[in-house]
Design a protein around this motif. Sequence first.
Motif, PDB file in Angstrom:
ATOM      1  N   THR A 164       0.833  -1.205   0.000  1.00  0.00           N
ATOM      2  CA  THR A 164       0.000   0.000   0.000  1.00  0.00           C
ATOM      3  C   THR A 164       0.865   1.251   0.000  1.00  0.00           C
ATOM      4  O   THR A 164       0.626   2.186  -0.773  1.00  0.00           O
ATOM      5  CB  THR A 164      -0.931   0.013   1.228  1.00  0.00           C
ATOM      6  OG1 THR A 164      -1.811  -1.114   1.173  1.00  0.00           O
ATOM      7  CG2 THR A 164      -1.766   1.283   1.267  1.00  0.00           C
ATOM      8  N   ILE A 165       1.874   1.270   0.855  1.00  0.00           N
ATOM      9  CA  ILE A 165       2.754   2.432   0.938  1.00  0.00           C
ATOM     10  C   ILE A 165       3.537   2.621  -0.353  1.00  0.00           C
ATOM     11  O   ILE A 165       3.650   3.733  -0.887  1.00  0.00           O
ATOM     12  CB  ILE A 165       3.704   2.288   2.138  1.00  0.00           C
ATOM     13  CG1 ILE A 165       2.909   2.340   3.445  1.00  0.00           C
ATOM     14  CG2 ILE A 165       4.775   3.381   2.136  1.00  0.00           C
ATOM     15  CD1 ILE A 165       3.676   1.866   4.650  1.00  0.00           C
ATOM     16  N   TYR A 181       1.100   3.739  -3.032  1.00  0.00           N
ATOM     17  CA  TYR A 181       0.667   5.111  -2.750  1.00  0.00           C
ATOM     18  C   TYR A 181       1.694   6.087  -3.304  1.00  0.00           C
ATOM     19  O   TYR A 181       1.354   7.044  -4.008  1.00  0.00           O
ATOM     20  CB  TYR A 181       0.504   5.303  -1.237  1.00  0.00           C
ATOM     21  CG  TYR A 181       0.370   6.755  -0.825  1.00  0.00           C
ATOM     22  CD1 TYR A 181      -0.858   7.403  -0.906  1.00  0.00           C
ATOM     23  CD2 TYR A 181       1.481   7.467  -0.365  1.00  0.00           C
ATOM     24  CE1 TYR A 181      -0.966   8.745  -0.535  1.00  0.00           C
ATOM     25  CE2 TYR A 181       1.372   8.798   0.004  1.00  0.00           C
ATOM     26  CZ  TYR A 181       0.151   9.440  -0.079  1.00  0.00           C
ATOM     27  OH  TYR A 181       0.040  10.756   0.274  1.00  0.00           O
ATOM     28  N   ASP A 182       2.965   5.847  -2.981  1.00  0.00           N
ATOM     29  CA  ASP A 182       4.032   6.703  -3.504  1.00  0.00           C
ATOM     30  C   ASP A 182       4.056   6.679  -5.030  1.00  0.00           C
ATOM     31  O   ASP A 182       4.287   7.707  -5.686  1.00  0.00           O
ATOM     32  CB  ASP A 182       5.390   6.236  -2.962  1.00  0.00           C
ATOM     33  CG  ASP A 182       5.537   6.508  -1.472  1.00  0.00           C
ATOM     34  OD1 ASP A 182       4.641   7.153  -0.897  1.00  0.00           O
ATOM     35  OD2 ASP A 182       6.544   6.069  -0.891  1.00  0.00           O
ATOM     36  N   GLY A 220      10.508   5.339  -0.069  1.00  0.00           N
ATOM     37  CA  GLY A 220      10.187   6.459   0.810  1.00  0.00           C
ATOM     38  C   GLY A 220      11.120   7.637   0.627  1.00  0.00           C
ATOM     39  O   GLY A 220      10.678   8.799   0.536  1.00  0.00           O
ATOM     40  N   ALA A 279      -4.050   1.899  -2.317  1.00  0.00           N
ATOM     41  CA  ALA A 279      -3.174   3.040  -2.579  1.00  0.00           C
ATOM     42  C   ALA A 279      -3.798   4.015  -3.569  1.00  0.00           C
ATOM     43  O   ALA A 279      -3.669   5.240  -3.424  1.00  0.00           O
ATOM     44  CB  ALA A 279      -1.827   2.544  -3.104  1.00  0.00           C
ATOM     45  N   SER A 295       4.436  10.619   2.893  1.00  0.00           N
ATOM     46  CA  SER A 295       5.074   9.317   2.703  1.00  0.00           C
ATOM     47  C   SER A 295       6.056   9.000   3.818  1.00  0.00           C
ATOM     48  O   SER A 295       6.234   7.834   4.181  1.00  0.00           O
ATOM     49  CB  SER A 295       5.790   9.277   1.350  1.00  0.00           C
ATOM     50  OG  SER A 295       6.483   8.059   1.184  1.00  0.00           O
ATOM     51  N   LEU A 341       4.177   7.316   6.534  1.00  0.00           N
ATOM     52  CA  LEU A 341       3.726   5.988   6.124  1.00  0.00           C
ATOM     53  C   LEU A 341       4.890   4.994   6.082  1.00  0.00           C
ATOM     54  O   LEU A 341       4.745   3.835   6.488  1.00  0.00           O
ATOM     55  CB  LEU A 341       3.049   6.069   4.751  1.00  0.00           C
ATOM     56  CG  LEU A 341       1.775   6.906   4.676  1.00  0.00           C
ATOM     57  CD1 LEU A 341       1.250   6.952   3.247  1.00  0.00           C
ATOM     58  CD2 LEU A 341       0.710   6.353   5.618  1.00  0.00           C
ATOM     59  N   VAL A 342       6.036   5.441   5.609  1.00  0.00           N
ATOM     60  CA  VAL A 342       7.209   4.559   5.556  1.00  0.00           C
ATOM     61  C   VAL A 342       7.644   4.173   6.962  1.00  0.00           C
ATOM     62  O   VAL A 342       8.023   3.019   7.216  1.00  0.00           O
ATOM     63  CB  VAL A 342       8.362   5.229   4.787  1.00  0.00           C
ATOM     64  CG1 VAL A 342       9.661   4.459   4.975  1.00  0.00           C
ATOM     65  CG2 VAL A 342       8.021   5.307   3.301  1.00  0.00           C
ATOM     66  N   GLY A 355       5.393   1.454   8.005  1.00  0.00           N
ATOM     67  CA  GLY A 355       5.711   0.226   7.280  1.00  0.00           C
ATOM     68  C   GLY A 355       6.965  -0.448   7.801  1.00  0.00           C
ATOM     69  O   GLY A 355       7.012  -1.676   7.942  1.00  0.00           O
TER      70      GLY A 355
END
Length: 443
Positions: free
Chosen positions: A24-25, A28-29, A97, A165, A197, A200-201, A204
């Motif tokens: 997802t991360i 998303y990026d 990230g 994402a 991000s 989020l990273v 993760g």
Amino acid sequence: MTPHDGEAALPTRRIALASFAGTTIEFYDFFIYGTAAALVFPKVFFPALGTAAGTIASLASVAVAFVARPLGSALFGHLGDRLGRKRTLVYTLLLMGLSTVAIGVLPGSATLGIAAPIILMVLRFLQGVAVGGEWGGAALLAVEYAPPGKHGRFGMFPQLGPGTAFGLSSATFLAVELALSPDAFLAWGWRLPFLLSALLVGIGLYVRLRIEETPVFRELHAERERRIQDAAPLRAAFGRDTRLILLAGGTVAAAFALNYMGTVYLTTYGSTVLAIPRPTMLALGVVGGIVLAAATAAGAAASDRFGRRRVVLVGNVVTLVCGLIVFPVIDTANTALVGIGLCLLMIGGGIVLGPAAAYLAELFATGHRYTAAGMSYNVATIIGGGVPPVLAAGLVAAYGSNAIGVMLGVYGVLSIACGLLLPETKERSLRRIDAPADALAQQ
């Protein structure tokens, strides 16, 4: 309890969360770049080219990542097959990230001149390397830990990442755009989704660092210590399974064609050609992401019951039909019908991509599984994800939007043909350190 084909002591929820959160991360990026390329990059990084040429250059920069994805598969696939799935997934997450946050703080052409778009391209290339290496490891993390008979269901979790994402990236840009004036959004607001991000990273990494290596890889590592060193994973993959890699990539290519036409091309097409307000298109993207995740889950669950090959073939028939009919629906410019068209693109692709993690993992032996499965997946992203959005604008200009339906129909036929040449894998064990020179021989 006796260990058996993918069982592990770690809580299955933690494994599912780790594979889901990571993809997802990463995606998303990956997706926020495409959204920004359609909305702001022509003015921020390519203003000297003018509106039309700047838009073309900005969207072309999206494709740089597709060229990089096979390189990511080869590089991180080698590390994943040698060092392990867990360690490699930490590397891919960090690379993605850092690249994404760097885009968020990169000054535009007004400050750096021609260096700005060049640096942007380099960072996008690194995004492609990262996401190219991410998928194979996330898929194997889930599938190699899965209990017997549930490879498809556990393989669903990394596959839910792209749909989630896409919805998350659309929602983030929608929130920023609604909260800021157009001038503020263009000046600095577009950077906020990229800077998010970093948070989020961090989440993760916390999740991934708490898991252990998969039991299937640990068995491989122990076996390697008892025998002569294996061939390099990339050499083993292409030396033994070249045809299988290409067929597997072709089988899921149509799904990528539909998904990327919906996630990348339709955002631009809807706001420029159909004159639908940009916030409306972003809101439809949130709905599309939810539908993609739901279709992915349905395809993955069905593959445990009916078989990977059967579900993938049915899904490709759906992609063929949806591809042919969707743009006449979208061209009505009615918001509800455009949303239905977007959902059709997501449904067709999602049914196929749901079983893909389990299917591609089961096709290859453990010693080069990360490399081969990742390479198959990323070959498909180039053929199906990178090419159609680039061709679409020229096809519409020359022949009208119906030509897009024909193009997507051709992709559907290609994927059906490739799928018919692949074997069923539902009953295969993942504890295969060695495999026949060509797994097609097992069909």
